[in-house]
Structures are given as structure tokens and as C-alpha cells.
Scaffold this motif. Structure first.
Motif, PDB file in Angstrom:
ATOM      1  N   HIS A  97      30.529  79.148  38.867  1.00 28.92           N
ATOM      2  CA  HIS A  97      31.423  78.443  39.005  1.00 28.92           C
ATOM      3  C   HIS A  97      30.498  77.027  40.185  1.00 28.92           C
ATOM      4  CE1 HIS A  97      32.595  80.226  43.599  1.00 28.92           C
ATOM      5  NE2 HIS A  97      32.141  79.058  43.919  1.00 28.92           N
ATOM      6  N   SER A  98      29.689  77.595  41.390  1.00 27.62           N
ATOM      7  CA  SER A  98      29.215  76.106  41.820  1.00 27.62           C
ATOM      8  C   SER A  98      28.125  75.612  40.846  1.00 27.62           C
ATOM      9  CB  SER A  98      28.485  77.098  42.540  1.00 27.62           C
ATOM     10  OG  SER A  98      27.006  78.306  42.290  1.00 27.62           O
ATOM     11  N   ILE A 138      37.273  75.346  32.664  1.00 24.46           N
ATOM     12  CA  ILE A 138      36.509  76.676  32.105  1.00 24.46           C
ATOM     13  C   ILE A 138      35.127  75.514  30.965  1.00 24.46           C
ATOM     14  CG2 ILE A 138      35.834  76.521  28.901  1.00 24.46           C
ATOM     15  CD1 ILE A 138      39.265  77.323  28.332  1.00 24.46           C
ATOM     16  N   ASN A 139      34.269  76.315  32.053  1.00 23.00           N
ATOM     17  CA  ASN A 139      32.868  74.992  32.207  1.00 23.00           C
ATOM     18  C   ASN A 139      33.722  74.153  33.103  1.00 23.00           C
ATOM     19  OD1 ASN A 139      31.650  77.227  30.330  1.00 23.00           O
ATOM     20  ND2 ASN A 139      31.778  75.677  28.906  1.00 23.00           N
ATOM     21  N   GLY A 140      33.855  74.311  34.219  1.00 25.28           N
ATOM     22  CA  GLY A 140      34.000  73.041  34.949  1.00 25.28           C
ATOM     23  C   GLY A 140      35.229  72.117  34.412  1.00 25.28           C
ATOM     24  N   ASN A 144      31.844  84.921  32.499  1.00 21.85           N
ATOM     25  CA  ASN A 144      32.133  85.500  33.250  1.00 21.85           C
ATOM     26  C   ASN A 144      33.578  84.835  33.708  1.00 21.85           C
ATOM     27  OD1 ASN A 144      31.845  83.330  35.610  1.00 21.85           O
ATOM     28  ND2 ASN A 144      29.192  84.225  35.178  1.00 21.85           N
ATOM     29  N   ILE A 145      34.555  85.318  34.613  1.00 28.11           N
ATOM     30  CA  ILE A 145      35.292  85.091  34.522  1.00 28.11           C
ATOM     31  C   ILE A 145      35.965  85.427  36.130  1.00 28.11           C
ATOM     32  CG2 ILE A 145      37.928  84.806  34.761  1.00 28.11           C
ATOM     33  CD1 ILE A 145      38.424  85.207  32.090  1.00 28.11           C
ATOM     34  N   GLU A 146      35.947  84.292  36.692  1.00 24.52           N
ATOM     35  CA  GLU A 146      36.284  84.432  38.883  1.00 24.52           C
ATOM     36  C   GLU A 146      37.297  83.757  38.909  1.00 24.52           C
ATOM     37  OE1 GLU A 146      32.179  82.919  41.004  1.00 24.52           O
ATOM     38  OE2 GLU A 146      32.464  81.819  39.225  1.00 24.52           O
TER      39      GLU A 146
END
Length: 909
Positions: free
Chosen positions: A691-692, A755-757, A775-777
């Protein structure tokens, strides 16, 4: 019989009046008949029944099933051409939705139980049509499916509960055993345990160490501040340098709560009228328990005794007296006593009693007490007998004496549930009773093996014969053969075509061991079935709503045109485009479909046939000013997960209950699992996307509360259905995701998906396959990002998709590749891909590697059709390597809706 024929017969039914009842017709009776027949004609009842190859499964198995879709009196339905079968976790998170085409009222399919998706536990299987969704989902096909996981679980557990008194308080202890398959008990191992509520809140937790027998004892209510009802016990055991997460145990069975309910025949007790009173005693799980007791009045005099006859149910007679009140003093099997008040007593009234023990008729007895008779003498009363709005008998009488009896031939009724209602002349329902009519007129269906004893891997020939009485019939059937030593089952508790279509699909509420009433192995089964009818309510239709014209609102019509793609064509100003041209292509098919929009811009492609997750391309370029056009598509409407009405059938201790199947699955897996040599030449650390990488999510905590690699989703055809079941503590409801602990909170807030930010709605996940996920967070709090405040959410799910490597292209090429409004590509949910059951063929002259064929389902065929001239057919298959008893089951129906089921067993040595 067609719906039109049913409607016609309803209008003629008043001529069939019992001789003992007056044959005088009135407007009120005609009104009841006419309005009820209109309801039956306008709202036909559709049902779905699933025949499964076996009653429970292990991860790695496949659920093989055949769907029977019926309407009217169990005839193959001509209403719906699509049936839906889905499976959800016991936390009501959807795992899989299968859509299947229906031909002549039947369909067949399968669900692969991938081990990394189907964790050990109880699952809720449903079957329904789109049309059935207009009505109460309690009438869907429902079944609790226990799924064990012998592949990923390295420890077998067993749990038992014990209740004792300690200092005047109830002490509840759970004893849990730990053992590795084929190994001694796990002694001297540290175990962590916790007790949580359905919302995920922790009630109590602790640590323990297994004794020499691999046992620990947990006092469940020692520190618990809330009720254990519906709570879950979770344990984990330390094995060397790792911690093994184990089963979750439902604690309903541990709670010693119990209840007794009383059901006067006809609905209420009436002063001075002797009535039958049925009762049902259940434990906290809703299962019947044995009781004894007495009924006493307010002077302490015993006026009746009672004792349960079957699964906590029984019956006694009571005549309420003026000035008396009554209590039931109940003694449970463990010696505990409890007192219950009897139901209210009407000071004036009329009741209807029904006697169903005679072979050829039912007897009806109307009893009015003195105050009611004096006030209503000479008034007209109606008796109507119906099922699903189809009236099979209607008659009128005049109240001339306090007690009045009549007989009705059973030949007027089909096999199944009948609702008898007593109406006043004003059309008010005064008394109601349901009965079950048994004509023993099921199909004469048989399976005959070519021998009684076989060898392993020997060919078996099963002959099928189907007759209606003595006449051969053609029909649709399905056959399952299982190794009963690997899949033992309780036939009384099985969900069968009889128990489902004739009983459980008709009545709301849980029925324990419904097939008991159809196995014919207990001479008291019919009497116990009549008691069951007294304790259940028929709620398919409401006369009050019918007579006042309050009919259901139909939102979803029967799907008769197969798969459809619908949507709208607009211009860039948002205005619909009338008479616009659209073309559609389906990936993998060399077909081009064309249509034209209507005057409001809507389009529809019908009678399609494509597989699940097929890529659909819609093209509007064949129009004037096509660059300014936009295509929108209506997504599929999903039936959200619902509470399982058969949650009582959940298996608390799966490891022990289905142990033979789990051990067999483990042996199968060990036979297939070969560790190959792996040579590591070099290692390098590759940074994984997170996510970062996206500025909109950079304020979230560095460590996610839950991180799931994309590999886990590789077999997921659609993230919309898979995501809730594969993330811990996540539930889906009304196209929104929530944390499970907040589901019961009226002020709950949804989880925001990125999704992708980029923020997305949950429904948007319909367009994503699991194979596309990197991946999923999951984040329970938003850190420094203020996302929850900005989106009015509670938690964040970040989904990162896989990047596609490519080569540099020019700006002109990029512009050409960008999606156009007049071109739309998306993944649509088509029909589930139906696999063929693999049945090996063995050569008796060749010696094979015996012992390796460990199938538990030996044979499955959903396409068994008998010859219309002889009523016969046959099938051939080969036995596996398992020795013992094999059980073959055939179920199905003919074109007239006659049902059939038959079981045979043979020996393999």
C-alpha cells in the motif's frame, strides 16, 4: 398439470362436499375459493432440490450434485431455465456461486473444494431460482455441509462437555484431546485458547498444557462475562517452533439451556372443550430431548401426564375447566425439573380437531363451548383444505349442535402436507391444522446389482427399473455409489427428495431428522409425523393477505431466455440512444451477436450460453457519431448470504464425526504427495508491492492487520464472491463489506476498498479474477491517513493487482489502446463449467498397484434416464480398492412429478 388446469379445477372444487357437511354455497365461500385460486395461478410455487453424492466432505473433494427444479405438484418446472447453487461459510460469507442451465426441470454441476479456500468447518449450501427470490428464502433448498481438512490440518481434535454444580453454580468444562494422525497423543504441549462471541469480541482466554493422554480441560464459564450461547472456542497448540491453529468449536452444545413448548390443536385451548395438546422439548441446539411430566391445575391436582415419544415430541389431552389455571411440571432426562405455564385459554370459542389415522379418510370434529354456541347458533362455517393455494376440498356447514363431525375421503388429496382451515361466514380464520397425507404412491424404483458380492476393482452392472405402480415410466434420475466404510451416515438425518420436496420445503422452521418419516423402518413413524404436524406451522400462504388482496411484489421474473446481457447505450451527454446498433462477441466463440436498442436506449442479448468468467466485448462503433457513445451494462443481481435455517445440523466436532473420511483423504493425499529435489542456486530479495507505493494510502500503518498473498486467490473466479470468505473477520451484506464484530451494530460503517490506490465499491470486484491479484492487505484503523473520516468508513482493504510487463509504445499507439466509450470489455458470470465424474476402468487380466484407489465416491451419474417402454436402463463402473459395504442410491422423478428413491448395499471383498 398446468397452472391453467389447476386454476380451473379450483373453481370446480365446491362440488366435492362430504355428505356429512351441508352442500349450500355462499358468496363468502366462493370469494375464498376464487381469490385463493387467483393467488395459485398468479404465484406458482417453484422448488429446488439437490441430490448430492454424499452427505459431508473433505477439503480436496468435489461436491457432485443434480438439481431438480419443480413446480405445481412436483412436476418438472417450465418456469425457470436457470438455477443457482451457492455455498457460504457459517459466518455468512459467500464462497462460491454456480449458475447452471435447466433442461426439462433438471441441471447438474459440481463444486471443487480447494483445500486453501475451504477451511475445516460448517458451510451453508443453497439452491434456488431467480423467481424464488421474490418469496421467503426459508423455502430455498438449504443444507448444512460439514467439510473437514485433513490436508492442511496436522492435528486431530475431539471435544466433550461436562456440566456440574459447584457451590450452587453451574460449572461447564470442555475436555479437548489432541492427536496427530497415526501418532500417539500429543502430550506436554502448550495450548492457547480463547472464547469469542459471534461479533468477534473476546469473552475469555487462557493457557494450558496437555496431559499424558493429550487432553486439556477448559472451564468455559469461569471468567466469561457473557452468555456462552452462540460463542466459539478456538485453540492453538505449539508443535516445536511453530504454532498450529486448530478447529473452532461452537459452544451451543455446552450450554445446558432447554425449553418446552406447547401447541394446542387448532391454535388455542378453549374452556370446556377437550383438546389434543402437542409439546416439543429441545436443548440449546434446537435438538429434541426426552422428557416426562404432569399437568396440574391451581389446586395441585394432576389432570394429565405426558412423556415424549420421538425427538422430544409428544401429545396429551386436556379439558380446561372454569376457574382453573394449569402448569406443566417437566422432568428432563438428567433429572432436572422445570415448570411451564400452559397456553392461554379462550373463554368462548370453537375448535377443529382432525384425526388422520384411518387408511381411507380423515375425520374432522368441530367443538364449540356453550357461550360460543349460544352466540353463533345457526351461522355458516366453511372448511377449506389446500396446499400452495391449490384447494382440494371446500365445504360449508351450519352450526346446529355444539359438536359436529364429518369424514373426507383421502382420495381427494395428493401425498404431502394439507392445511385445513375453519372460517367464519365473514371469512375469518378461526382454527387451523396441518396434516400429512401418505398414499404410498411413490415411484416403484429399484436398483439391482448383477451380483451380491464383488472383488475390489471388479466391474459392477447396476440395473434400474422405474414403474408407476405396475406401468413402466421414463424419468430423470441420479445415482450415487459410496464406500460406506469411508462415508458412514444416518439415513434418518439425510436430506432426500422425499423429505425435502414433501416436507421441509413446505414448512418454515427446523425439522430434525426429517427423513425418519419416510424410511418405513418404524411402525410409529406416521403417528410421530402427525405430532410433528401439530408442532409446526404452514405459512406458504396467508388467507388474510389473500382475502384483502395483499399479494407479493414480483421483482424478479422467471429466467426463461437463458443467459442475458442487458444495459443501455447513451451519448456523451448522458441521453439514451434509440435504435442504436450493438454487437457482442464472447471470447473463445466464433459468433457475433447483434441487437438494436429500444426507444429508451435499452438493449438485451438473450438465449446466450457461455462459461463462468467469460470475457464479453460489446461494440457500438457501427453507429453514426459512434465516438460519442457510451455503453453501460447491468451487472448480475446476487442473492446475498442468509442465515442458515438448518444451523442446528452443524457438526461441532468435525475431526471425530467424519473421522473415517478424513483418514481416507489423508491417505489419498500422502499417496499423491511426492517431495521432489529442489536445488537452490541463488537467492535474492525482491521487494513486494504494498500500500505504501500509493500516495493515497501512504498514511496507513506500515504493518497491515492482515496480509494475504495473491497466490491464495489463484483459483478464485470472482473477487466479489471469494473475498469475504478468504479474509478473516470480514462479512458481506447488501453489497457492502463490514468487520464481522460490527455486523449487529446498527451504527456500523463499511470497509473502504482500494484497488491500486484508487477507491472502489465492493460491487466493482465483480470484474476482477483472483489470478489478477498480487496481494491484499486489511487495516482495522487508518493510521495517519484520515481515510475513515474522509470516506465515512471503518477499516480499509487494499488490493494490488499484478503488473503486466510491456514494451514502450508511441503516444498514438497508447491512444489507440485506451478504452473507448463505444467499446466495453468485461468478465461476465456465465454457466458453471460442469466436469464429468472420473470413473476408472480396470483390466482384470492386468495386475495393478492395488491399494491406491481410495475413492470414497465410487460412482456418480446425474444423467440416468429410463426407457419409456420398459422403464429400464443400466450403468457400469468399477469398484475401488476399499473393502466392505458399498451403498448405491438412486433418486429422481418422472414427467408427471412422481418421486422416487431407492437404496441397495453390496459387499466388496
Amino acid at each position: 398439470m398446468s397452472l391453467k388446469k389447476i386454476a380451473l379445477s379450483l373453481l370446480m372444487v365446491t362440488c366435492f362436499v362430504a355428505p356429512a357437511l351441508a352442500q349450500r354455497d355462499t358468496v363468502s365461500l366462493n370469494t375464498i375459493i376464487t381469490k385463493t385460486s387467483k393467488f395459485a395461478y398468479s404465484y406458482p410455487i417453484e422448488k429446488v432440490y439437490l441430490h448430492l453424492d454424499k452427505p459431508y466432505y473433505s477439503a480436496g473433494d468435489t461436491i457432485w450434485f443434480k438439481a431438480y427444479i419443480t413446480a405445481d405438484r412436483h412436476q418438472p418446472s417450465t418456469l425457470s431455465n436457470i438455477v443457482y447453487v451457492d455455498i457460504a461459510t457459517n459466518q455468512d460469507s459467500m464462497v462460491k456461486v454456480v449458475k447452471l442451465p435447466v433442461t426439462n426441470g433438471v441441471a447438474n454441476g459440481n463444486i471443487i473444494l480447494t483445500p486453501d479456500v475451504y477451511k475445516q468447518g460448517n458451510y451453508h449450501l443453497r439452491g434456488y431460482t431467480a423467481y424464488m427470490r421474490n418469496f421467503d428464502n426459508d423455502y430455498f433448498y438449504h443444507k448444512n455441509i460439514a467439510i473437514g481438512n485433513a490436508i492442511q490440518s496436522v492435528v486431530n481434535t475431539n471435544i466433550a462437555f461436562k456440566t456440574a454444580d459447584a457451590a450452587g453454580k453451574q460449572k461447564i468444562t470442555a475436555t479437548i484431546s489432541y492427536k496427530q494422525p497415526g501418532e500417539p497423543a500429543l502430550a506436554n504441549k502448550r495450548v492457547n485458547w480463547s472464547i469469542t462471541t459471534p461479533a468477534g469480541d473476546e469473552i475469555s482466554k487462557g493457557k494450558s498444557t496437555t496431559d499424558q493422554n493429550g487432553l486439556i480441560n477448559v472451564v468455559l464459564n469461569e471468567n466469561a462475562s457473557a452468555s456462552l450461547k452462540n460463542a466459539t472456542l478456538t485453540t492453538s497448540i505449539e508443535l516445536g517452533n511453530r504454532r498450529e491453529s486448530l478447529n473452532k468449536f461452537a459452544l451451543n452444545a455446552a450450554v445446558a439451556e432447554r425449553d418446552v413448548q406447547f401447541f394446542p390443536e387448532g391454535g388455542e385451548l378453549t374452556l370446556g372443550v377437550r383438546s389434543k395438546v402437542a409439546f416439543k422439548a429441545v436443548n440449546n441446539n434446537g435438538l429434541g430431548i426426552n422428557v416426562k411430566g404432569t399437568i396440574t391445575d391451581n389446586t395441585g391436582t394432576v389432570v394429565a401426564t405426558l412423556e415424549s415419544q420421538h425427538l422430544g415430541m409428544g401429545i396429551f389431552a386436556l379439558m380446561p375447566q372454569d376457574g382453573k389455571t394449569y402448569k406443566a411440571i417437566i422432568t428432563f432426562a438428567d433429572g432436572i425439573n422445570a415448570t411451564y405455564d400452559m397456553p392461554r385459554i379462550k373463554p368462548a370459542g370453537i375448535t377443529m380437531a382432525v384425526y388422520n389415522s384411518a387408511a381411507d379418510s380423515i375425520s374432522i370434529k368441530l367443538s364449540a363451548n356453550e357461550p360460543y354456541f349460544k352466540a353463533n347458533q345457526g351461522k355458516a362455517y366453511y372448511i377449506v383444505v389446500q396446499n400452495g393455494g391449490a384447494i382440494y376440498f371446500a365445504a360449508q356447514t351450519v352450526l346446529q349442535t355444539p359438536v359436529y363431525s364429518a369424514a373426507i375421503p383421502k382420495s381427494k388429496f395428493p401425498t404431502g402436507i394439507m392445511q385445513l382451515t375453519l372460517f367464519s361466514e365473514r371469512g375469518i380464520a378461526l382454527s387451523e391444522r396441518i396434516i400429512f397425507i401418505k398414499h404410498n404412491d411413490m415411484l416403484n424404483l429399484t436398483l439391482t446389482p448383477d451380483r451380491k458380492i464383488y472383488n475390489t476393482r471388479q466391474k459392477v452392472k447396476l440395473s434400474v427399473l422405474a414403474k408407476n405402480k405396475t406401468l413402466p415410466v421414463t424419468g430423470e434420475f441420479s445415482v450415487s455409489v459410496v464406500d460406506e466404510d469411508k462415508v458412514p451416515s444416518d439415513e434418518n438425518a439425510e436430506n432426500t427428495i422425499f423429505s425435502n420436496l414433501l416436507l421441509t420445503s413446505e414448512i418454515k422452521g427446523y425439522i430434525e431428522k426429517a427423513n425418519y418419516y419416510f424410511t418405513g423402518k418404524d411402525q410409529n413413524a406416521d403417528a410421530n409425523l402427525d405430532i410433528l404436524m401439530l408442532t409446526q406451522g404452514y405459512r406458504r400462504i396467508s388467507y388474510r393477505n389473500i382475502l384483502t388482496g395483499k399479494f407479493p411484489q414480483i421483482q424478479l421474473f422467471p429466467e426463461q431466455s437463458g443467459l442475458e446481457v442487458t444495459g443501455m447505450l447513451r451519448n456523451n451527454t448522458g441521453m439514451p440512444v434509440a435504435k442504436g446498433n450493438l454487437r457482442m462477441q464472447i471470447a473463445g466463440k466464433n459468433q457475433l451477436f447483434e441487437t438494436v436498442t429500444d426507444m429508451t436506449g435499452n438493449f438485451k442479448f438473450s438465449k446466450l450460453n457461455f462459461p463462468d468468467s467469460a470475457q464479453i466485448v460489446l461494440n457500438a462503433r457501427n453507429n453514426v457519431n459512434s465516438r460519442n457513445l457510451m455503453i453501460s451494462v447491468e451487472g448480475d443481481s446476487y442473492q446475498p448470504p442468509t442465515k442458515n435455517p438448518y444451523v442446528t445440523d452443524e457438526v461441532t466436532d468435525i475431526d471425530s464425526t467424519i473421522k473415517p473420511l478424513l483418514l481416507n483423504t489423508k491417505r489419498q493425499y500422502d499417496n499423491l504427495h511426492i517431495l521432489k529435489e529442489v536445488v537452490i542456486k541463488a537467492t535474492s530479495l525482491v521487494r513486494k508491492p504494498s500500500h505504501s507505493d500509493y500516495g493515497s494510502l501512504s498514511g496507513l500503518p506500515m504493518m497491515a492487520d492482515q496480509a494475504v498473498p495473491g497466490e491464495r486467490f489463484k483459483d478464485c473466479p470472482n473477487l466479489y464472491t471469494c473475498l469475504p470468505s478468504m479474509l478473516l473477520g470480514i462479512s458481506a451484506e447488501n453489497n457492502t463489506l463490514f468487520f464481522s464484530k460490527n455486523v449487529s451494530n446498527p451504527n456500523r460503517k463499511p470497509i473502504q476498498i482500494f484497488i491500486n490506490g484508487r477507491p472502489m465499491d465492493y460491487s466493482y470486484l465483480n470484474t476482477f479474477r483472483g489470478a489478477d491479484v498480487e496481494n491484499i492487505e486489511v487495516f482495522r484503523n487508518d493510521g495517519l491517513s484520515s481515510i475513515n473520516k474522509n470516506y465515512d468508513s471503518d477499516g480499509i482493504i487494499s488490493i494490488i493487482t499484478k503488473k503486466i510487463e510491456g514494451t514502450k509504445i508511441s503516444l498514438a499507439q497508447l491512444q489507440e489502446m485506451l478504452p473507448k466509450g463505444n467499446l466495453l470489455t468485461y468478465n461476465a458470470q456465465g454457466y458453471g463449467v460442469t466436469r464429468e465424474f472420473y470413473s476408472p476402468r480396470y483390466d482384470p487380466l492386468k495386475q495393478g498397484a492395488f491399494g491406491g484407489d481410495l475413492r470414497s465416491t465410487i460412482y456418480w451419474s446425474p444423467k440416468v434416464k429410463t426407457d419409456k417402454t420398459t422403464g429400464a436402463t443400466f450403468m457400469e463402473y468399477f469398484n475401488a480398492d476399499g473393502k466392505g459395504t458399498y451403498r448405491a442410491t438412486i433418486e429422481g422423478m418422472d414427467a408427471d412429478g412422481n418421486l422416487g428413491r431407492y437404496i441397495i448395499r453390496y459387499t466388496v471383498k
